[in-house]
Design a protein around this motif. Structure first.
Motif, PDB file in Angstrom:
ATOM      1  N   HIS A  40       0.844  -1.197   0.000  1.00 48.69           N
ATOM      2  CA  HIS A  40       0.000   0.000   0.000  1.00 48.69           C
ATOM      3  C   HIS A  40       0.883   1.253   0.000  1.00 48.69           C
ATOM      4  CE1 HIS A  40      -3.406   2.565   0.701  1.00 48.69           C
ATOM      5  NE2 HIS A  40      -2.815   3.085   1.766  1.00 48.69           N
ATOM      6  N   ALA A  41       0.585   2.183  -0.897  1.00 45.29           N
ATOM      7  CA  ALA A  41       1.354   3.433  -1.020  1.00 45.29           C
ATOM      8  C   ALA A  41       0.563   4.562  -0.384  1.00 45.29           C
ATOM      9  CB  ALA A  41       1.620   3.739  -2.496  1.00 45.29           C
ATOM     10  N   ASP A  42       1.052   5.079   0.734  1.00 44.28           N
ATOM     11  CA  ASP A  42       0.301   6.106   1.454  1.00 44.28           C
ATOM     12  C   ASP A  42       1.126   7.342   1.789  1.00 44.28           C
ATOM     13  OD1 ASP A  42       1.967   5.012   3.346  1.00 44.28           O
ATOM     14  OD2 ASP A  42       0.386   4.593   4.797  1.00 44.28           O
ATOM     15  N   ARG A  43       2.357   7.433   1.246  1.00 41.48           N
ATOM     16  CA  ARG A  43       3.214   8.580   1.553  1.00 41.48           C
ATOM     17  C   ARG A  43       4.249   8.751   0.460  1.00 41.48           C
ATOM     18  NH1 ARG A  43       3.922   7.871   6.841  1.00 41.48           N
ATOM     19  NH2 ARG A  43       2.146   6.518   6.667  1.00 41.48           N
ATOM     20  N   PHE A  44       4.972   9.864   0.531  1.00 43.74           N
ATOM     21  CA  PHE A  44       6.101  10.078  -0.360  1.00 43.74           C
ATOM     22  C   PHE A  44       7.152  10.869   0.392  1.00 43.74           C
ATOM     23  CE2 PHE A  44       3.481  13.812  -1.061  1.00 43.74           C
ATOM     24  CZ  PHE A  44       4.372  14.854  -1.267  1.00 43.74           C
ATOM     25  N   TRP A  45       8.342  10.932  -0.199  1.00 50.34           N
ATOM     26  CA  TRP A  45       9.468  11.580   0.450  1.00 50.34           C
ATOM     27  C   TRP A  45      10.193  12.467  -0.553  1.00 50.34           C
ATOM     28  CZ3 TRP A  45       8.065   6.567   0.583  1.00 50.34           C
ATOM     29  CH2 TRP A  45       7.756   6.007   1.828  1.00 50.34           C
ATOM     30  N   VAL A  46      10.795  13.531  -0.055  1.00 45.07           N
ATOM     31  CA  VAL A  46      11.761  14.300  -0.823  1.00 45.07           C
ATOM     32  C   VAL A  46      13.099  14.068  -0.126  1.00 45.07           C
ATOM     33  CG1 VAL A  46      12.513  16.580  -1.571  1.00 45.07           C
ATOM     34  CG2 VAL A  46      10.075  16.003  -1.584  1.00 45.07           C
ATOM     35  N   ILE A  47      14.045  13.515  -0.868  1.00 44.13           N
ATOM     36  CA  ILE A  47      15.335  13.136  -0.304  1.00 44.13           C
ATOM     37  C   ILE A  47      16.170  14.397  -0.052  1.00 44.13           C
ATOM     38  CG2 ILE A  47      17.475  11.855  -0.704  1.00 44.13           C
ATOM     39  CD1 ILE A  47      15.786   9.957  -2.476  1.00 44.13           C
ATOM     40  N   GLU A  48      16.660  14.532   1.173  1.00 42.30           N
ATOM     41  CA  GLU A  48      17.528  15.652   1.534  1.00 42.30           C
ATOM     42  C   GLU A  48      18.999  15.261   1.467  1.00 42.30           C
ATOM     43  OE1 GLU A  48      15.597  16.613   5.375  1.00 42.30           O
ATOM     44  OE2 GLU A  48      15.084  18.509   4.396  1.00 42.30           O
ATOM     45  N   SER A  49      19.315  14.018   1.848  1.00 41.43           N
ATOM     46  CA  SER A  49      20.685  13.517   1.732  1.00 41.43           C
ATOM     47  C   SER A  49      20.629  12.004   1.612  1.00 41.43           C
ATOM     48  CB  SER A  49      21.540  13.927   2.941  1.00 41.43           C
ATOM     49  OG  SER A  49      21.062  13.295   4.118  1.00 41.43           O
ATOM     50  N   GLY A  50      21.651  11.445   0.968  1.00 38.61           N
ATOM     51  CA  GLY A  50      21.729  10.001   0.804  1.00 38.61           C
ATOM     52  C   GLY A  50      21.284   9.544  -0.575  1.00 38.61           C
ATOM     53  N   ARG A  51      21.235   8.215  -0.741  1.00 37.77           N
ATOM     54  CA  ARG A  51      20.874   7.606  -2.023  1.00 37.77           C
ATOM     55  C   ARG A  51      19.867   6.481  -1.788  1.00 37.77           C
ATOM     56  NH1 ARG A  51      24.639   9.191  -5.779  1.00 37.77           N
ATOM     57  NH2 ARG A  51      24.285   7.510  -7.253  1.00 37.77           N
ATOM     58  N   VAL A  52      18.918   6.375  -2.722  1.00 35.32           N
ATOM     59  CA  VAL A  52      17.903   5.332  -2.678  1.00 35.32           C
ATOM     60  C   VAL A  52      17.854   4.665  -4.051  1.00 35.32           C
ATOM     61  CG1 VAL A  52      15.435   4.836  -2.428  1.00 35.32           C
ATOM     62  CG2 VAL A  52      16.511   6.546  -0.962  1.00 35.32           C
ATOM     63  N   GLU A  53      17.837   3.335  -4.065  1.00 37.86           N
ATOM     64  CA  GLU A  53      17.689   2.606  -5.313  1.00 37.86           C
ATOM     65  C   GLU A  53      16.255   2.114  -5.447  1.00 37.86           C
ATOM     66  OE1 GLU A  53      20.600  -0.519  -5.553  1.00 37.86           O
ATOM     67  OE2 GLU A  53      22.175   0.908  -6.132  1.00 37.86           O
TER      68      GLU A  53
END
Length: 134
Positions: A40-53
Motif C-alpha cells: 500500500h502506497a500512502d506517503r512520499f518523500w523528498v530526499i535531503e541527503s543520501g541515495r535510494v535505489e
C-alpha cells in the motif's frame, strides 16, 4: 531542478506553508528497505541527503535496478493515484534523510488549493518522466 524546488516554486507563501506543515523529517539507515512493490502506497518523500535505489521484481528471485535517487529527488509516486500500490521497491543504499509527506493529507490539500495541486502534479509528472527516460 530538484523536486522540492519544483514543488515549492510558484506557490504562494500560504500554500507553501500549508504543504510544508504536512512534512516531517525522517531518517533511514543504510540498507533499509523503505517499501516493496505492491505494498500500500500512502506517503512520499523528498530526499535531503543520501541515495535510494528503486527496483522492479523480475520473474524468479531477481530484481532489476530502475533508478538511483539522490538529494532533491522525489521518492514515491504511487500514493497519488488509485489503486495506491507501489509500482517499484525502494532501498536506502546509504543513510538517507528525507522529508516525509502523508499522501492522503497532501491529496486533500491539493483538492482544496489548486496551486498546490498543480505544483504537486508537476513534480510527480517530472519524476515519472525522468524514470521513463532511463
Amino acid at each position: 531542478m530538484s523536486t522540492m524546488r519544483m514543488l515549492l516554486d510558484g506557490l504562494a507563501p500560504k500554500a507553501k506553508d500549508q504543504l510544508l506543515r504536512l512534512a516531517r523529517p525522517v531518517r533511514f539507515p543504510a540498507e533499509t528497505r523503505i517499501f516493496s512493490e505492491r505494498q500500500h502506497a500512502d506517503r512520499f518523500w523528498v530526499i535531503e541527503s543520501g541515495r535510494v535505489e528503486l527496483d522492479k521484481n523480475l520473474p524468479g528471485p531477481s530484481t532489476a535496478l530502475v533508478d538511483t535517487l539522490v538529494p532533491g529527488d522525489l521518492l514515491g509516486c504511487s500514493w497519488m493515484t488509485p489503486p495506491y500500490h507501489w509500482r517499484f521497491g525502494a532501498t536506502a543504499t546509504t543513510e538517507v534523510h528525507a522529508l516525509e509527506f502523508d499522501g492522503q493529507a497532501v491529496r486533500r490539500l491539493c483538492s482544496q488549493d489548486i496551486s498546490v495541486g498543480e505544483a504537486v502534479s508537476a513534480a510527480v509528472a517530472a519524476a515519472l518522466a525522468r524514470r521513463a527516460l532511463r
